[in-house]
Motif scaffolding. Structure first.
Motif, PDB file in Angstrom:
ATOM      1  N   PRO A 165     -40.943  74.316  47.759  1.00  0.00           N
ATOM      2  CA  PRO A 165     -40.274  75.505  47.220  1.00  0.00           C
ATOM      3  C   PRO A 165     -39.473  75.126  45.976  1.00  0.00           C
ATOM      4  CG  PRO A 165     -39.091  74.691  49.133  1.00  0.00           C
ATOM      5  CD  PRO A 165     -40.348  73.876  49.035  1.00  0.00           C
ATOM      6  N   THR A 166     -39.160  76.108  45.168  1.00  0.00           N
ATOM      7  CA  THR A 166     -38.358  75.878  43.964  1.00  0.00           C
ATOM      8  C   THR A 166     -36.928  76.321  44.232  1.00  0.00           C
ATOM      9  OG1 THR A 166     -40.275  76.233  42.540  1.00  0.00           O
ATOM     10  CG2 THR A 166     -38.109  76.382  41.514  1.00  0.00           C
ATOM     11  N   ALA A 167     -36.043  75.358  44.439  1.00  0.00           N
ATOM     12  CA  ALA A 167     -34.640  75.666  44.735  1.00  0.00           C
ATOM     13  C   ALA A 167     -33.913  76.058  43.459  1.00  0.00           C
ATOM     14  CB  ALA A 167     -33.961  74.467  45.385  1.00  0.00           C
ATOM     15  N   SER A 168     -33.082  77.077  43.575  1.00  0.00           N
ATOM     16  CA  SER A 168     -32.323  77.544  42.418  1.00  0.00           C
ATOM     17  C   SER A 168     -30.949  78.011  42.879  1.00  0.00           C
ATOM     18  CB  SER A 168     -33.062  78.687  41.722  1.00  0.00           C
ATOM     19  OG  SER A 168     -32.307  79.194  40.630  1.00  0.00           O
ATOM     20  N   ILE A 169     -29.935  77.764  42.044  1.00  0.00           N
ATOM     21  CA  ILE A 169     -28.560  78.189  42.332  1.00  0.00           C
ATOM     22  C   ILE A 169     -28.089  79.128  41.239  1.00  0.00           C
ATOM     23  CG2 ILE A 169     -26.152  77.466  42.597  1.00  0.00           C
ATOM     24  CD1 ILE A 169     -27.128  74.809  43.652  1.00  0.00           C
ATOM     25  N   THR A 170     -27.557  80.265  41.666  1.00  0.00           N
ATOM     26  CA  THR A 170     -26.860  81.158  40.742  1.00  0.00           C
ATOM     27  C   THR A 170     -25.373  80.963  40.962  1.00  0.00           C
ATOM     28  OG1 THR A 170     -28.645  82.782  40.805  1.00  0.00           O
ATOM     29  CG2 THR A 170     -26.500  83.536  40.015  1.00  0.00           C
ATOM     30  N   ASN A 171     -24.704  80.467  39.936  1.00  0.00           N
ATOM     31  CA  ASN A 171     -23.267  80.176  40.017  1.00  0.00           C
ATOM     32  C   ASN A 171     -22.528  81.245  39.232  1.00  0.00           C
ATOM     33  OD1 ASN A 171     -20.720  79.108  40.123  1.00  0.00           O
ATOM     34  ND2 ASN A 171     -21.308  77.051  39.454  1.00  0.00           N
ATOM     35  N   ALA A 172     -21.741  82.065  39.944  1.00  0.00           N
ATOM     36  CA  ALA A 172     -21.035  83.166  39.280  1.00  0.00           C
ATOM     37  C   ALA A 172     -20.128  82.665  38.169  1.00  0.00           C
ATOM     38  CB  ALA A 172     -20.229  83.969  40.305  1.00  0.00           C
ATOM     39  N   ASN A 173     -19.543  81.489  38.361  1.00  0.00           N
ATOM     40  CA  ASN A 173     -18.644  80.951  37.345  1.00  0.00           C
ATOM     41  C   ASN A 173     -18.514  79.453  37.568  1.00  0.00           C
ATOM     42  OD1 ASN A 173     -16.757  80.542  35.356  1.00  0.00           O
ATOM     43  ND2 ASN A 173     -15.437  82.234  35.973  1.00  0.00           N
ATOM     44  N   THR A 174     -18.918  78.660  36.588  1.00  0.00           N
ATOM     45  CA  THR A 174     -18.825  77.209  36.734  1.00  0.00           C
ATOM     46  C   THR A 174     -17.391  76.713  36.568  1.00  0.00           C
ATOM     47  OG1 THR A 174     -19.334  76.900  34.377  1.00  0.00           O
ATOM     48  CG2 THR A 174     -21.182  76.851  35.929  1.00  0.00           C
ATOM     49  N   LYS A 175     -16.525  77.553  36.001  1.00  0.00           N
ATOM     50  CA  LYS A 175     -15.105  77.215  35.875  1.00  0.00           C
ATOM     51  C   LYS A 175     -14.304  78.242  36.657  1.00  0.00           C
ATOM     52  CE  LYS A 175     -15.416  74.919  31.358  1.00  0.00           C
ATOM     53  NZ  LYS A 175     -14.869  74.856  29.982  1.00  0.00           N
ATOM     54  N   VAL A 176     -13.565  77.767  37.642  1.00  0.00           N
ATOM     55  CA  VAL A 176     -12.848  78.648  38.557  1.00  0.00           C
ATOM     56  C   VAL A 176     -11.373  78.269  38.551  1.00  0.00           C
ATOM     57  CG1 VAL A 176     -12.641  79.408  40.947  1.00  0.00           C
ATOM     58  CG2 VAL A 176     -14.886  78.904  39.997  1.00  0.00           C
ATOM     59  N   CYS A 177     -10.511  79.284  38.494  1.00  0.00           N
ATOM     60  CA  CYS A 177      -9.081  79.028  38.583  1.00  0.00           C
ATOM     61  C   CYS A 177      -8.705  78.678  40.022  1.00  0.00           C
ATOM     62  CB  CYS A 177      -8.283  80.258  38.138  1.00  0.00           C
ATOM     63  SG  CYS A 177      -8.559  80.734  36.414  1.00  0.00           S
ATOM     64  N   LEU A 178      -7.754  77.795  40.169  1.00  0.00           N
ATOM     65  CA  LEU A 178      -7.252  77.440  41.487  1.00  0.00           C
ATOM     66  C   LEU A 178      -6.853  78.701  42.244  1.00  0.00           C
ATOM     67  CD1 LEU A 178      -6.529  74.897  43.208  1.00  0.00           C
ATOM     68  CD2 LEU A 178      -4.203  75.126  42.316  1.00  0.00           C
ATOM     69  N   LYS A 179      -7.265  78.767  43.524  1.00  0.00           N
ATOM     70  CA  LYS A 179      -7.012  79.884  44.456  1.00  0.00           C
ATOM     71  C   LYS A 179      -7.968  81.057  44.250  1.00  0.00           C
ATOM     72  CE  LYS A 179      -2.157  78.754  45.287  1.00  0.00           C
ATOM     73  NZ  LYS A 179      -0.771  79.252  45.323  1.00  0.00           N
ATOM     74  N   ASP A 180      -8.819  81.025  43.204  1.00  0.00           N
ATOM     75  CA  ASP A 180      -9.863  82.038  43.069  1.00  0.00           C
ATOM     76  C   ASP A 180     -11.062  81.626  43.924  1.00  0.00           C
ATOM     77  OD1 ASP A 180      -8.332  83.541  41.427  1.00  0.00           O
ATOM     78  OD2 ASP A 180      -9.428  83.121  39.578  1.00  0.00           O
ATOM     79  N   ASN A 181     -12.082  82.497  43.946  1.00  0.00           N
ATOM     80  CA  ASN A 181     -13.250  82.248  44.789  1.00  0.00           C
ATOM     81  C   ASN A 181     -14.374  81.553  44.025  1.00  0.00           C
ATOM     82  OD1 ASN A 181     -12.166  83.328  47.133  1.00  0.00           O
ATOM     83  ND2 ASN A 181     -12.985  85.370  46.755  1.00  0.00           N
ATOM     84  N   ILE A 182     -15.009  80.597  44.693  1.00  0.00           N
ATOM     85  CA  ILE A 182     -16.252  79.995  44.224  1.00  0.00           C
ATOM     86  C   ILE A 182     -17.387  80.732  44.929  1.00  0.00           C
ATOM     87  CG2 ILE A 182     -17.628  77.883  44.099  1.00  0.00           C
ATOM     88  CD1 ILE A 182     -14.980  76.318  44.470  1.00  0.00           C
ATOM     89  N   VAL A 183     -18.278  81.365  44.161  1.00  0.00           N
ATOM     90  CA  VAL A 183     -19.389  82.119  44.745  1.00  0.00           C
ATOM     91  C   VAL A 183     -20.695  81.483  44.289  1.00  0.00           C
ATOM     92  CG1 VAL A 183     -20.500  84.362  44.990  1.00  0.00           C
ATOM     93  CG2 VAL A 183     -18.012  84.235  44.745  1.00  0.00           C
TER      94      VAL A 183
END
Length: 332
Positions: free
Chosen positions: A97-115
């Protein structure tokens, strides 16, 4: 007739060997690309030859390891007593399979969400910094610590249990921080405070402030406290470089000044006869202390609540009472 002569007889024996029997067994007839499987042969053969050699670790023997990267049909030729027999085995290769990641934001402020969202399979397993282990197509993590920055790895598997992986990087940016220089949180009114905000981890922090319904959109501002009470001084900070936001809050307590007052008797004393009694009428919150001052008194002063003084000469004399509370506020 042969004139009484008989011809000589000769005999010969012929052994017919059976063909060797062959049974092929593949550990797996289907493999994922870059995986391996074992193929073994059993039966009456005494030697075995494999064709083609593509993807095999050997071309003779009863056991070979197959790592073909394409669909392949293998033939094994068994030999016994110079008799041969052949059998075939097929190995099917599934693509990865071809694995792929969609990263909403590669730079995240502390206490914000990593999606992070994955695609390319039906099962999703995540590994990441700070011993992260999670499952699911989409994961949401709160960036509670700078230790959550780093490399996140996604492993996807498809309906054939084939797997592939990919990675993405996440940077955790610090929240803006700082303080108000020479901040006093307790004092007496009236008092005008000159505030100056200084950022501690960035030189590009903009602050806005709110106190008692009055707002200031500047790092430098002045506010005058005119009433006693408890006030909340709230600040919102924005780092204009990273767009990260945070807040500060101070609790300011203000106290009223004490009111110094006294009276004395007699009003018209006779020198060297009537000792004047000074009665303290001061009022105020907290613990009050007192200091009496007399002029022409040869250095006499008093720190009692009430005091007295005998004047030795006629004249007009000034008397001062300084009343101070435990917050350092004084009235005279």
């Amino acid at each position: 007739a042969s004139l009484g002569c008989n011809s000589a007889l000769q005999t010969s024996s012929l052994t017919v060997y059976p063909l060797p029997t062959i049974t092929l067994s593949a550990k797996s007839s289907s493999i994922c690309l870059y995986d391996k499987t074992d193929i073994s042969v059993s039966g009456t053969g005494t030697s075995f030859q494999w064709l083609p050699m593509t993807g095999l670790n050997a071309y003779t023997g009863s056991l070979v390891n197959c790592a073909t990267q394409v669909n392949q049909v293998y033939t094994v030729i068994a030999t016994a007593n110079n008799c041969t027999a052949a059998a075939t085995s097929s190995v099917h290769v599934w693509p990865l399979p071809t694995a792929s990641i969609t990263n909403a934001n590669t730079k995240v402020c502390l206490k914000d969400n990593i999606v992070l969202s994955g695609s390319g399979g039906i099962n999703f397993d995540w590994k990441g910094p700070d011993k992260l282990s999670a499952a699911g197509q989409t994961i949401t993590l709160q960036a509670v610590s700078p230790a959550m920055a780093g490399t996140y790895t996604l492993v996807v598997s498809d309906e054939n249990a084939c797997k592939s992986s990919t990675t993405t990087q996440v940077e955790i940016m610090p929240l803006p921080d700082g303080s108000l220089v020479n901040m006093q949180e307790e004092f007496c009114v009236p008092y005008c405070a000159n505030y100056n905000f200084i950022g501690s981890n960035s030189s590009n922090i903009q602050s806005t402030w709110l106190i008692n319904g009055t707002s200031f959109a500047s790092n430098n501002f002045k506010y005058c406290y005119r009433e006693a009470g408890t006030f909340t001084l709230s600040g919102k900070l924005v780092d204009n470089t990273t767009s990260c936001k945070s807040s500060l809050q101070y609790i300011v307590t203000t106290h009223p000044k004490p009111l110094a007052d006294f009276n004395f008797l007699p009003k018209e004393p006779i020198e060297n006869l009537d000792e004047v009694q000074f009665t303290n009428l001061s009022a105020g919150q907290g613990f009050l202390s007192y200091h009496w001052y007399f002029n022409d008194n040869n250095g006499f002063s008093s720190t009692t609540k009430n005091t007295s003084f005998l004047y030795s000469e006629p004249g007009d004399y000034r008397v001062a009472l300084v009343t101070k509370n435990n917050w350092g506020c004084a009235d005279t």
